[in-house]
Design a protein around this motif. Structure first.
Motif, PDB file in Angstrom:
ATOM      1  N   GLN A   1     -91.935 -12.144  30.415  1.00 34.65           N
ATOM      2  CA  GLN A   1     -92.828 -11.159  29.803  1.00 34.65           C
ATOM      3  C   GLN A   1     -92.704  -9.823  30.530  1.00 34.65           C
ATOM      4  O   GLN A   1     -92.844  -9.782  31.749  1.00 34.65           O
TER       5      GLN A   1
ATOM      6  N   LYS B   1     -92.055 -10.485  24.826  1.00 36.48           N
ATOM      7  CA  LYS B   1     -92.254 -11.840  25.302  1.00 36.48           C
ATOM      8  C   LYS B   1     -91.080 -12.694  24.835  1.00 36.48           C
ATOM      9  O   LYS B   1     -90.727 -12.669  23.649  1.00 36.48           O
TER      10      LYS B   1
ATOM     11  N   PHE C   1     -90.471 -16.060  24.023  1.00 31.79           N
ATOM     12  CA  PHE C   1     -91.401 -17.184  23.812  1.00 31.79           C
ATOM     13  C   PHE C   1     -90.741 -18.548  23.708  1.00 31.79           C
ATOM     14  O   PHE C   1     -91.424 -19.572  23.745  1.00 31.79           O
TER      15      PHE C   1
END
Lengths: 148, 166
Positions: free
Chosen positions: A33, A104, A106
């Motif tokens: 992040q 991000k 993910f």
């Protein structure tokens, strides 16, 4: 395992000549992040009638931020490249404002990383743009992996 | 029956080139990246001359993915503006209009842009050609392809949707 933090993320960005040229700064970084900012710059204007920054400059910020979030993923061993990136432009960025992006990473498979990015100017109620995409990366070697 | 004399070729070229020049010179970001355009009739080729400042991966080295994306977006917007203005420019009355001062059309706005990175952008010049697949009253869809050494070996391609100016 690579160190993960703001300083490492800034080091990653500072090695990219194009990002140095644009003065892109890391604002914050955590595992997978990263957030970074692009200061307003008259050289980046895409519409001289309004002074609005060109979408291309926003895509540089989005791609850099996304790449850094992949770099900051604990599974990443170093090299990475964008496979595809889709950017949606919600509204024009306010002339004079810096643009702040938050990326991000993910999900990762062995060599593919999936990312999402959002970007704002000083108005944080609606993003200026969002992006999603996939990167390819070199996974960390077995020896770097912390013992299970 | 009297037939109108065709416009001198030099006047046609000058009109088209001056409009294209004004279109691209007026945009700071096009100048910043150093993108140039070559014209053959109505066909445009965007050129991104290599500069060290465009690098995004110093190890390979490779052009920054964001720069590739920006180059493709610049090529798409220019093609779209150019192809829409072409009819205005070529619909006759060309001789009476001063094309060095005639107001240029407002720019379309990007709604979305999807880039497919096929190969790393090498540290050398890149070229791009865009095709307007649909141009409606409100929206347009544009596809663009970019290559470096071989026209048939694309290093990136993209599709974008644009909101047409009112």
């Amino acid at each position: 395992m690579p160190q993960i933090g703001k300083a490492e993320a800034q080091k990653f960005v500072d090695r990219l000549p194009h990002c140095r040229e644009l003065n892109i700064r890391v604002e914050d970084a955590a595992p997978a992040q990263v957030s970074m900012s692009l200061p307003y710059d008259a050289r980046l204007i895409g519409d001289p009638d309004t002074g609005v920054i060109h979408g291309g400059a926003v895509s540089v910020l989005m791609d850099t931020c996304a790449g850094a979030s992949v770099r900051m993923h604990p599974e990443n061993g170093g090299a990475l490249a964008t496979l595809d990136l889709r950017i949606d432009y919600m509204r024009a960025a306010k002339p004079g404002d810096s643009i702040l992006a938050e990326a991000k990473c993910f999900h990762v498979t062995r060599t593919v990383a999936f990312i999402r990015v959002r970007a704002w100017d000083s108005d944080t109620s609606v993003p200026v743009a969002t992006a999603s995409g996939a990167f390819t990366f070199t996974p960390i070697s077995k020896s770097e992996r912390p013992p299970a | 029956m009297s037939r109108q004399r065709p416009e001198p070729v030099q006047a046609i070229k000058e009109r088209r080139d001056s409009v294209l020049r004004r279109m691209t010179n007026s945009i700071p970001y096009i100048q910043f990246l150093g993108v140039e355009f070559e014209r053959r009739g109505d066909e445009l080729t965007a050129i991104l001359p290599y500069k060290d400042m465009l690098i995004g991966n110093p190890e390979l080295p490779a052009i920054h993915g964001g720069v590739t994306s920006a180059f493709l977006e610049v090529a798409s917007i220019t093609e779209l503006t150019w192809s829409n203005f072409w009819e205005v420019m070529e619909s006759g009355g060309g001789a009476e209009t001063d094309w060095s001062t005639e107001p240029l059309p407002p720019l379309p706005k990007t709604i979305d842009f999807t880039v497919d990175f096929l190969r790393p952008g090498l540290p050398r010049d890149a070229y791009a050609r865009a095709r307007v697949n649909r141009s409606g009253r409100r929206y347009a869809s544009v596809h663009v392809e970019a290559w470096q050494d071989n026209r048939s070996r694309l290093f990136a391609q993209a599709t974008g949707h644009f909101l047409m100016p009112e």
